[in-house]
Scaffold this active site. Structure first.
Site, PDB file in Angstrom:
ATOM      1  N   PHE A  68       8.222   8.406   6.309  1.00 13.39           N
ATOM      2  CA  PHE A  68       8.323   8.432   7.766  1.00 13.39           C
ATOM      3  C   PHE A  68       6.928   8.387   8.385  1.00 13.39           C
ATOM      4  O   PHE A  68       6.621   7.491   9.162  1.00 13.39           O
ATOM      5  CB  PHE A  68       9.080   9.676   8.224  1.00 13.39           C
ATOM      6  N   ASP A  69       6.095   9.349   8.027  1.00 15.25           N
ATOM      7  CA  ASP A  69       4.708   9.366   8.512  1.00 15.25           C
ATOM      8  C   ASP A  69       3.838   8.664   7.473  1.00 15.25           C
ATOM      9  O   ASP A  69       3.106   9.294   6.714  1.00 15.25           O
ATOM     10  CB  ASP A  69       4.253  10.805   8.751  1.00 15.25           C
ATOM     11  N   LYS A  70       3.916   7.350   7.467  1.00 15.78           N
ATOM     12  CA  LYS A  70       3.278   6.561   6.411  1.00 15.78           C
ATOM     13  C   LYS A  70       1.759   6.654   6.435  1.00 15.78           C
ATOM     14  O   LYS A  70       1.109   6.540   5.394  1.00 15.78           O
ATOM     15  CB  LYS A  70       3.694   5.090   6.542  1.00 15.78           C
ATOM     16  N   THR A  90       3.749   7.058   1.717  1.00 14.01           N
ATOM     17  CA  THR A  90       2.863   6.954   0.572  1.00 14.01           C
ATOM     18  C   THR A  90       1.511   6.339   0.981  1.00 14.01           C
ATOM     19  O   THR A  90       1.474   5.322   1.662  1.00 14.01           O
ATOM     20  CB  THR A  90       3.505   6.108  -0.535  1.00 14.01           C
ATOM     21  N   ASN A 115      15.355  -0.374   2.298  1.00 17.67           N
ATOM     22  CA  ASN A 115      13.986  -0.723   2.675  1.00 17.67           C
ATOM     23  C   ASN A 115      13.257  -1.356   1.502  1.00 17.67           C
ATOM     24  O   ASN A 115      13.509  -1.043   0.344  1.00 17.67           O
ATOM     25  CB  ASN A 115      13.224   0.516   3.179  1.00 17.67           C
ATOM     26  N   GLY A 118       7.082  -1.547   0.789  1.00 19.03           N
ATOM     27  CA  GLY A 118       5.958  -1.907  -0.072  1.00 19.03           C
ATOM     28  C   GLY A 118       4.692  -1.120   0.179  1.00 19.03           C
ATOM     29  O   GLY A 118       3.583  -1.683   0.147  1.00 19.03           O
ATOM     30  N   PHE A 119       4.838   0.191   0.447  1.00 17.98           N
ATOM     31  CA  PHE A 119       3.664   1.058   0.635  1.00 17.98           C
ATOM     32  C   PHE A 119       2.732   0.531   1.725  1.00 17.98           C
ATOM     33  O   PHE A 119       1.502   0.493   1.556  1.00 17.98           O
ATOM     34  CB  PHE A 119       2.877   1.218  -0.669  1.00 17.98           C
ATOM     35  N   THR A 183       7.326  -1.910  -5.088  1.00 17.23           N
ATOM     36  CA  THR A 183       6.055  -2.428  -5.594  1.00 17.23           C
ATOM     37  C   THR A 183       6.316  -2.930  -7.007  1.00 17.23           C
ATOM     38  O   THR A 183       6.711  -2.156  -7.877  1.00 17.23           O
ATOM     39  CB  THR A 183       4.959  -1.340  -5.615  1.00 17.23           C
ATOM     40  N   LYS A 222       7.583  12.239  -8.521  1.00 19.16           N
ATOM     41  CA  LYS A 222       8.811  11.741  -7.885  1.00 19.16           C
ATOM     42  C   LYS A 222       9.454  10.689  -8.779  1.00 19.16           C
ATOM     43  O   LYS A 222       8.807   9.706  -9.152  1.00 19.16           O
ATOM     44  CB  LYS A 222       8.506  11.153  -6.512  1.00 19.16           C
ATOM     45  N   THR A 252      14.670   6.229  -3.792  1.00 16.94           N
ATOM     46  CA  THR A 252      15.782   5.352  -3.427  1.00 16.94           C
ATOM     47  C   THR A 252      16.347   4.648  -4.664  1.00 16.94           C
ATOM     48  O   THR A 252      15.706   4.581  -5.712  1.00 16.94           O
ATOM     49  CB  THR A 252      15.329   4.294  -2.407  1.00 16.94           C
TER      50      THR A 252
END
Length: 363
Positions: A68-70, A90, A115, A118-119, A183, A222, A252
């Site tokens: 969310f807060d990328k 990330t 989604n 892609g970082f 990725t 993760k 995901t």
């Protein structure tokens, strides 16, 4: 108000809606009294919700998941929405734009999102600037670390350690993200030999950071929900052997099983939301059972209600995270989940969320 706002937001392209939300949160950060009033309205303070996990104090177990807060630029505003902790990123060493648009898709019939971002992020240096200039929330802030798209898996550890070293002063905990499906080749790092080498290098770097900063910051791994049981056990053995501090389960999924929406199912990327609820809870229970409850687990995937969060806690999660649930239900979902958890704990005779962890799992 959110049902009205949702109608407006859901008429927008999903990524445009997200960008609008981020700008709104940035505006909120510039109006401290408004942010404080929101916190007073939405924050649930109850002794049964507080806990200590991996050496950190949490006022409640409900956090915001990474993604969310990328760029790590609205976490102070998010901290006023009632979360017990917020995870940013990330983040990668160098800025990158991510995959081509469109790359974010809603599946309303399934209460899900696909989604393939892609970082996309502004990079570590920009994040350092944010941490140095924005006010520090009182809740723990996690930092989710990834590798740049053009960094080979053989050189991946350099990207993770670069992020860890640059941001060590600012995160309360760190997450090694090798489980995003967006990725290319990233999930190959979950293979046993590559994973052990990667985690060993990261933890050696953390040892140097401890010496430099005189404080130990926990590091979580993760993992993906698409592992086989054999792969999961192999990963857990490595996590225990290398003495990682915890697990986040799960990222995901690539699965499209049982979806009602047939329009977006052909889109590649990771699926989050309601279809992931039972799958992630099952993986949490497997991890808790295998590690005999000795490893903190942050449970994430398809949490929309207090019952969803409680099931993950009873399966072995010490903490939980929300993201897609907030898209569909709005930010008040955090308050609703925490209020519901207090009631569920009282109903079952638990004085603390700690007492409920793993009660549904036989070790």
């Amino acid at each position: 108000m959110y049902p009205i706002m949702k109608k407006v937001l859901f008429r927008m392209d999903p990524e445009v809606a997200h960008e609008w939300t981020i700008r709104s949160l940035q505006l909120l950060q510039r109006v401290p009294f408004l942010a404080k009033s929101l916190q007073q309205k939405w924050e649930i303070q109850h002794p049964s919700l507080s806990s200590q996990v991996a050496g950190l104090s949490f006022s409640n177990p409900v956090g915001l998941a990474a993604g969310f807060d990328k760029h790590a630029n609205v976490y102070p505003a998010l901290a006023h929405l009632g979360f017990g902790f917020v995870e940013v990123g990330t983040l990668t060493p160098r800025p990158q734009s991510g995959n081509e648009r469109p790359r974010l898709f809603r599946l309303p019939e399934d209460q899900a999102v696909i989604n393939r971002m892609g970082f996309n992020n502004h990079g570590v240096e920009d994040a350092v600037h944010s941490f140095q200039t924005l006010p520090r929330p009182t809740i723990p802030i996690g930092i989710n670390l990834g590798k740049n798209k053009d960094t080979s898996n053989e050189q991946a550890s350099k990207d993770y350690t670069t992020g860890l070293q640059a941001l060590y002063s600012y995160g309360d905990y760190f997450v090694i993200n090798i489980s995003s499906p967006n990725t290319q080749g990233l999930r190959d790092l979950q293979e046993a030999k590559a994973l052990e080498k990667l985690l060993t290098h990261i933890l050696q770097t953390r040892d140097h950071c401890i010496q430099s900063h005189q404080v130990k910051k926990p590091i979580f791994l993760k993992i993906a929900p698409d592992l086989t049981e054999e792969q999961l056990i192999e990963i857990m053995e490595i996590v225990l052997h290398t003495k990682m501090d915890g697990i986040i389960a799960t990222n995901t999924t690539l699965s499209r099983d049982g979806l009602l929406n047939q329009v977006s199912t052909h889109e590649t990327g990771g699926l989050s939301g309601r279809p992931l609820t039972s799958r992630s809870t099952r993986w949490i229970a497997e991890i808790y059972r295998f590690t005999q409850g000795k490893l903190p687990i942050i449970g994430v995937g398809g949490i929309f209600t207090a019952e969803d969060a409680y099931a993950k806690i009873r399966a072995g999660a010490s903490l939980v995270q929300i993201y897609t649930g907030m898209i569909y239900q709005g930010p008040t979902v955090v308050k609703q989940v925490n209020q519901g958890l207090v009631q569920l704990l009282e109903r079952d005779g638990f004085s603390s969320v700690r007492d409920a962890i793993g009660v549904d799992v036989s070790i």
